[in-house]
Design a protein around this motif. Structure first.
Motif, PDB file in Angstrom:
ATOM      1  N   SER A 183       0.817  -1.220   0.000  1.00 36.63           N
ATOM      2  CA  SER A 183       0.000   0.000   0.000  1.00 36.63           C
ATOM      3  C   SER A 183       0.849   1.268   0.000  1.00 36.63           C
ATOM      4  O   SER A 183       0.446   2.304  -0.524  1.00 36.63           O
ATOM      5  CB  SER A 183      -0.917   0.009   1.230  1.00 36.63           C
ATOM      6  N   PHE A 184       2.040   1.190   0.588  1.00 36.93           N
ATOM      7  CA  PHE A 184       2.918   2.360   0.681  1.00 36.93           C
ATOM      8  C   PHE A 184       3.289   2.877  -0.710  1.00 36.93           C
ATOM      9  O   PHE A 184       3.518   4.077  -0.899  1.00 36.93           O
ATOM     10  CB  PHE A 184       4.183   1.983   1.458  1.00 36.93           C
ATOM     11  N   TYR A 185       3.332   1.978  -1.685  1.00 35.22           N
ATOM     12  CA  TYR A 185       3.797   2.327  -3.025  1.00 35.22           C
ATOM     13  C   TYR A 185       2.646   2.564  -4.004  1.00 35.22           C
ATOM     14  O   TYR A 185       2.885   2.806  -5.193  1.00 35.22           O
ATOM     15  CB  TYR A 185       4.712   1.213  -3.565  1.00 35.22           C
ATOM     16  N   HIS A 186       1.414   2.494  -3.501  1.00 32.24           N
ATOM     17  CA  HIS A 186       0.252   2.598  -4.381  1.00 32.24           C
ATOM     18  C   HIS A 186       0.256   3.903  -5.179  1.00 32.24           C
ATOM     19  O   HIS A 186       0.018   3.897  -6.397  1.00 32.24           O
ATOM     20  CB  HIS A 186      -1.045   2.479  -3.567  1.00 32.24           C
ATOM     21  N   ASN A 187       0.553   5.015  -4.520  1.00 32.91           N
ATOM     22  CA  ASN A 187       0.509   6.316  -5.195  1.00 32.91           C
ATOM     23  C   ASN A 187       1.670   6.520  -6.163  1.00 32.91           C
ATOM     24  O   ASN A 187       1.644   7.444  -6.985  1.00 32.91           O
ATOM     25  CB  ASN A 187       0.487   7.446  -4.164  1.00 32.91           C
ATOM     26  N   LEU A 188       2.702   5.684  -6.055  1.00 31.24           N
ATOM     27  CA  LEU A 188       3.846   5.808  -6.961  1.00 31.24           C
ATOM     28  C   LEU A 188       3.627   5.081  -8.285  1.00 31.24           C
ATOM     29  O   LEU A 188       4.302   5.356  -9.272  1.00 31.24           O
ATOM     30  CB  LEU A 188       5.114   5.229  -6.300  1.00 31.24           C
ATOM     31  N   MET A 189       2.673   4.147  -8.303  1.00 33.85           N
ATOM     32  CA  MET A 189       2.541   3.253  -9.457  1.00 33.85           C
ATOM     33  C   MET A 189       2.123   3.959 -10.751  1.00 33.85           C
ATOM     34  O   MET A 189       2.629   3.615 -11.823  1.00 33.85           O
ATOM     35  CB  MET A 189       1.631   2.086  -9.107  1.00 33.85           C
ATOM     36  N   PRO A 190       1.228   4.952 -10.711  1.00 30.81           N
ATOM     37  CA  PRO A 190       0.922   5.660 -11.965  1.00 30.81           C
ATOM     38  C   PRO A 190       2.176   6.289 -12.580  1.00 30.81           C
ATOM     39  O   PRO A 190       2.357   6.254 -13.809  1.00 30.81           O
ATOM     40  CB  PRO A 190      -0.089   6.734 -11.534  1.00 30.81           C
ATOM     41  N   GLY A 191       3.041   6.841 -11.742  1.00 32.00           N
ATOM     42  CA  GLY A 191       4.283   7.440 -12.232  1.00 32.00           C
ATOM     43  C   GLY A 191       5.233   6.410 -12.816  1.00 32.00           C
ATOM     44  O   GLY A 191       5.946   6.688 -13.789  1.00 32.00           O
ATOM     45  N   VAL A 192       5.244   5.212 -12.225  1.00 33.11           N
ATOM     46  CA  VAL A 192       6.084   4.128 -12.741  1.00 33.11           C
ATOM     47  C   VAL A 192       5.645   3.741 -14.146  1.00 33.11           C
ATOM     48  O   VAL A 192       6.462   3.615 -15.065  1.00 33.11           O
ATOM     49  CB  VAL A 192       6.021   2.903 -11.800  1.00 33.11           C
ATOM     50  N   VAL A 193       4.338   3.576 -14.331  1.00 28.31           N
ATOM     51  CA  VAL A 193       3.815   3.203 -15.645  1.00 28.31           C
ATOM     52  C   VAL A 193       4.102   4.315 -16.662  1.00 28.31           C
ATOM     53  O   VAL A 193       4.514   4.045 -17.795  1.00 28.31           O
ATOM     54  CB  VAL A 193       2.299   2.911 -15.571  1.00 28.31           C
ATOM     55  N   ALA A 194       3.907   5.566 -16.242  1.00 32.49           N
ATOM     56  CA  ALA A 194       4.161   6.703 -17.139  1.00 32.49           C
ATOM     57  C   ALA A 194       5.628   6.732 -17.579  1.00 32.49           C
ATOM     58  O   ALA A 194       5.935   6.983 -18.755  1.00 32.49           O
ATOM     59  CB  ALA A 194       3.778   8.013 -16.444  1.00 32.49           C
ATOM     60  N   GLU A 195       6.524   6.463 -16.637  1.00 30.77           N
ATOM     61  CA  GLU A 195       7.960   6.467 -16.969  1.00 30.77           C
ATOM     62  C   GLU A 195       8.308   5.319 -17.917  1.00 30.77           C
ATOM     63  O   GLU A 195       9.113   5.480 -18.837  1.00 30.77           O
ATOM     64  CB  GLU A 195       8.789   6.376 -15.688  1.00 30.77           C
ATOM     65  N   LEU A 196       7.714   4.146 -17.671  1.00 32.31           N
ATOM     66  CA  LEU A 196       7.958   3.002 -18.559  1.00 32.31           C
ATOM     67  C   LEU A 196       7.484   3.313 -19.983  1.00 32.31           C
ATOM     68  O   LEU A 196       8.143   2.930 -20.962  1.00 32.31           O
ATOM     69  CB  LEU A 196       7.243   1.759 -18.026  1.00 32.31           C
ATOM     70  N   GLU A 197       6.345   4.018 -20.098  1.00 32.66           N
ATOM     71  CA  GLU A 197       5.848   4.397 -21.425  1.00 32.66           C
ATOM     72  C   GLU A 197       6.737   5.462 -22.061  1.00 32.66           C
ATOM     73  O   GLU A 197       7.057   5.391 -23.250  1.00 32.66           O
ATOM     74  CB  GLU A 197       4.419   4.916 -21.305  1.00 32.66           C
TER      75      GLU A 197
END
Length: 319
Positions: A260-274
């Protein structure tokens, strides 16, 4: 206090430098003897360097023994087989080490200790009992932590608990409909497991429960006060139960940063991968494809409904 291996290595290194100063030799390697009859430690230095030195390995070993520098560590060296060095330590050295071992720390100056060592282990799933796999991870992880601390590294022990995901919507439904309060007070995790199983059973006859569970999960993810309170309660009763085992084993953690601690980071991770063209859109999902020679399955980092997966959480954790 310098380790015995390093003391022996220093003595042999000084000896071979005196004998073969003009040679580019392979390093001196010291290993614990495989059998106490053959001494305390062993080295195959003569065999490893015979071609470089240009001579018979046994003759090289004899030359080392006959010219060993004066020291307070080695009692004797015997030559075995084609040129093994069997090293026997002085009793006085062993006695001295026993005296110092509880008072002085070993020195490991040759190690690069820059940065932190972060160890992720144990990692039970909230509202479920720990199984043998978690126990295995707990023991191995804490052993590694203790070894690195002994060497002098700055260690961070993280219990990456499974505290996020679809199961919480189901648990919230189960808690409200089928919880036995007396059983919950007696053994919270066991009762939460029971209501989770009951949800599975009930949803076979009433498939609409799955939709309700997804709705409750969405409410939790959106910050609904009551669902958030229940979620925190599930975490607390679970950690209280896990702590009984940890305390018996003398195991502690520095952080409990679960999924749960990393939940808010995940959209940014996907955006960076794209952005870096590592992830691409495929049938509405965001997917990482690998080269054919890697023989790896595609990695979905975001489903077409917008949900993230364990892989996304893991990448966010590493980041």
């Amino acid at each position: 206090m310098i380790t015995i291996e390093k003391q022996i290595e220093k003595i042999l290194l000084e000896t071979v430098k005196n004998l073969y100063a003009d040679k580019e030799l392979k390093p001196v390697e010291i290993t614990v003897a495989t059998n106490e009859k053959f001494g305390d430690f062993q080295s195959n230095f003569a065999m490893m360097n015979s071609k470089i030195i240009g001579g018979n390995p046994r003759a090289i070993a004899e030359n080392i023994v006959n010219n060993l520098v004066i020291n307070e560590v080695i009692d004797k060296i015997e030559i075995a087989g084609p040129g093994f060095l069997n090293i026997f330590l002085k009793d006085s050295l062993l006695g001295d080490i026993v005296k110092k071992i509880s008072k002085e720390k070993y020195e490991f100056n040759e190690l690069n200790m820059k940065g932190d060592v972060i160890i992720d282990y144990s990692s039970p799933n909230i509202a479920k009992r720990m199984h043998i796999g978690h126990l295995r991870s707990t023991i191995i992880g804490d052993s590694i932590k203790r070894m690195y601390k002994f060497l002098g590294y700055n260690v961070v022990a993280d219990n990456h608990i499974g505290d996020w995901g679809t199961q919480f919507g189901k648990l919230i439904i189960g808690y409200r409909n089928w919880l036995n309060q007396d059983a919950y007070k007696e053994n919270a995790i066991e009762e939460l497991e029971r209501v989770y199983v009951e949800f599975t059973r009930q949803s076979e006859e009433h498939p609409e429960l799955e939709d309700q569970a997804r709705e409750e999960l969405k409410k939790l993810q959106d910050g609904d006060q009551e669902n958030y309170r229940l979620w925190q309660e599930f975490i607390k009763v679970s950690l209280d139960e896990y702590e009984k085992l940890y305390s018996r084993m003398g195991i502690t953690f520095d952080t409990y940063y679960g999924e749960s601690f990393y939940h808010n980071l995940m959209p940014g991770v996907v955006a960076e991968l794209e952005e870096k063209k590592i992830a691409v859109e495929d049938q509405g999902a965001k997917v990482v494809f690998f080269a054919e020679e890697d023989k790896l399955h595609p990695c979905i980092v975001q489903k077409k409904d917008g949900a993230f997966l364990y892989a996304t959480s893991d990448i966010a954790t590493v980041k």
